[in-house]
Design an enzyme around this catalytic site. Structure first.
Site, PDB file in Angstrom:
ATOM      1  N   CYS A   1      35.632  47.289  35.035  1.00 47.01           N
ATOM      2  CA  CYS A   1      36.964  47.864  35.287  1.00 47.01           C
ATOM      3  C   CYS A   1      36.984  48.571  36.638  1.00 47.01           C
ATOM      4  O   CYS A   1      37.105  49.800  36.728  1.00 47.01           O
ATOM      5  CB  CYS A   1      37.337  48.829  34.166  1.00 47.01           C
ATOM      6  N   GLU A   2      36.860  47.788  37.679  1.00 50.55           N
ATOM      7  CA  GLU A   2      36.776  48.308  39.042  1.00 50.55           C
ATOM      8  C   GLU A   2      37.200  47.195  39.982  1.00 50.55           C
ATOM      9  O   GLU A   2      36.615  46.100  39.970  1.00 50.55           O
ATOM     10  CB  GLU A   2      35.337  48.743  39.348  1.00 50.55           C
TER      11      GLU A   2
END
Length: 416
Positions: A343-344
């Site tokens: 999640c980046e």
């Protein structure tokens, strides 16, 4: 088209169109061990270690090649390079323990660190490492306080050379956190000599990592030659490697020839030479394998794999380019972005690369991941640490197993 020159020596595609590393099918390894998966070609690593030793010892017999364990701090890797006659560079009590677990001889170790704790110093002294490298005045205090017999030491100095590399990899300039600035060297030498438990035998310098211009290593030697002379010189590591097909990097022999010639020219032939290759020892011996989890078509086509910045921080941290490939497949190319599962938004392996029509379930490899990927593994999004398998002559063995969920939770002190 897979650029096999980026893969370990001997990597090839067999008659069935399968990519083989160390004689083992990467697709079969991925099926057996799961993905993400790290692969080390043990034969290539052994060859690399022997090549390094031969390149230096043939030009300067009193040479010692030390593997920079920070590049891959695993007992299995250190065991291989040690068995090929290399020493080890460690920078903490933890790296020292890993090296000893791999069978490395402490007398052929150099202990580094810009912020050594009392525990680090005690561990180095208890193991009787070959040299402790003094990096600051507090090292002098701690060594003098804990030593019970004279300790062979080197002094890490700044050669005031600003290497042409990423700013985070530059270590040889006077504003670096590493070593003694050039204008403080003489007084630091005098202070070490005033301590009866410290036996100053030489100097250490390291100008940085991923260095592709050999002139800078010559400049390092020339700068050190203006200081007081010693019998031992450790010139660190830093030789760069190719990460993508368009890269160019010096060979081990070219590096050895230039560095040894510079030493003979500036310091003479009667000194001991030590070097600390890490990246250039193991980077190309490693390959990462993933499976494609999803292909998302939109403004851009995102091919997402089951790993990413948890097992390869080089892209996010240094902007290091890599050259992924989908293996064992013949299809028209699509231009895509290869991204990780985390999640980046920065979890991207490469943008705008042509791959043969990526589909869910394809095996994707990334070469030149032997250095620092294992080192900087992390549990981003609670990803489990991936296994590393050694391959040699068609046989494989697990060197580091996959982390388990129980191990992920083991440090949690839960209240019931």
């Amino acid at each position: 088209m897979i650029d096999l020159t980026l893969y370990p020596t001997g990597t090839h595609i067999d008659g069935n169109g399968r990519l083989l590393v160390g004689g083992c099918s990467v697709s079969e390894l991925a099926a057996q061990h799961g993905t993400p998966l790290g692969i080390i070609d043990e034969g290539a690593l052994r060859e690399r270690a022997r090549h390094y030793r031969d390149a230096f010892e043939s030009r300067h017999p009193d040479s010692l090649v030390l593997f920079a364990s920070k590049a891959f701090p695993s007992a299995s890797v250190i065991g291989v390079v040690s068995s090929e006659g290399c020493g080890v560079d460690v920078a903490s009590a933890g790296e020292l323990a890993i090296a000893r677990a791999g069978g490395a001889d402490p007398s052929r170790m150099v202990f580094h660190g810009n912020a050594k704790s009392d525990d680090d110093i005690r561990a180095a002294l208890d193991a009787r490492v070959g040299f402790v490298v003094i990096d600051n005045s507090d090292d002098i205090d701690r060594l003098s306080r804990h030593a019970t017999s004279p300790v062979p030491v080197l002094l890490r100095v700044s050669p005031a050379v600003s290497a042409s590399t990423h700013a985070a990899m530059m270590t040889g300039h006077d504003s670096s956190k590493f070593g003694i600035p050039s204008f403080q060297i003489a007084e630091t030498i005098a202070r070490i000599r005033s301590e009866p438990m410290l036996d100053l035998q030489g100097l250490h310098a390291h100008i940085g990592s991923q260095i592709l211009n050999l002139d800078q290593f010559e400049a390092e030697v020339e700068a050190i030659s203006h200081l007081e002379r010693f019998p031992v010189y450790d010139f660190g590591g830093g030789l760069g490697v190719r990460y993508i097909g368009s890269d160019s990097a010096p060979s081990i022999d070219e590096y050895a020839e230039r560095l040894v010639s510079a030493v003979h020219r500036h310091l003479g032939t009667g000194v001991k030479i030590m070097i600390e290759p890490g990246r250039s020892m193991i980077a190309q011996c490693g390959v990462s394998a993933y499976r494609v989890v999803t292909v998302k078509h939109g403004v851009r086509t995102h091919v997402a794999v089951d790993g990413g910045m948890s097992d390869n921080l080089e892209v996010a941290l240094y902007g290091q380019p890599f050259e992924p490939a989908i293996i064992d497949k013949d299809a028209p190319d699509d231009t895509v972005d290869v991204v990780g599962q985390h999640c980046e938004s920065g979890d991207t392996l490469v943008k705008d690369i042509a791959l043969p029509h990526p589909e869910v379930g394809d095996v994707l490899t990334v070469p030149v991941t032997g250095a620092y990927c294992f080192t900087m593994h992390n549990n981003y999004n609670a990803a489990l640490g991936m296994p590393w398998v050694f391959c040699r002559a068609g046989e494989s063995r697990v060197a580091v197993r996959r982390q388990t969920m129980d191990e992920l939770l083991a440090r949690e002190m839960l209240q019931r």
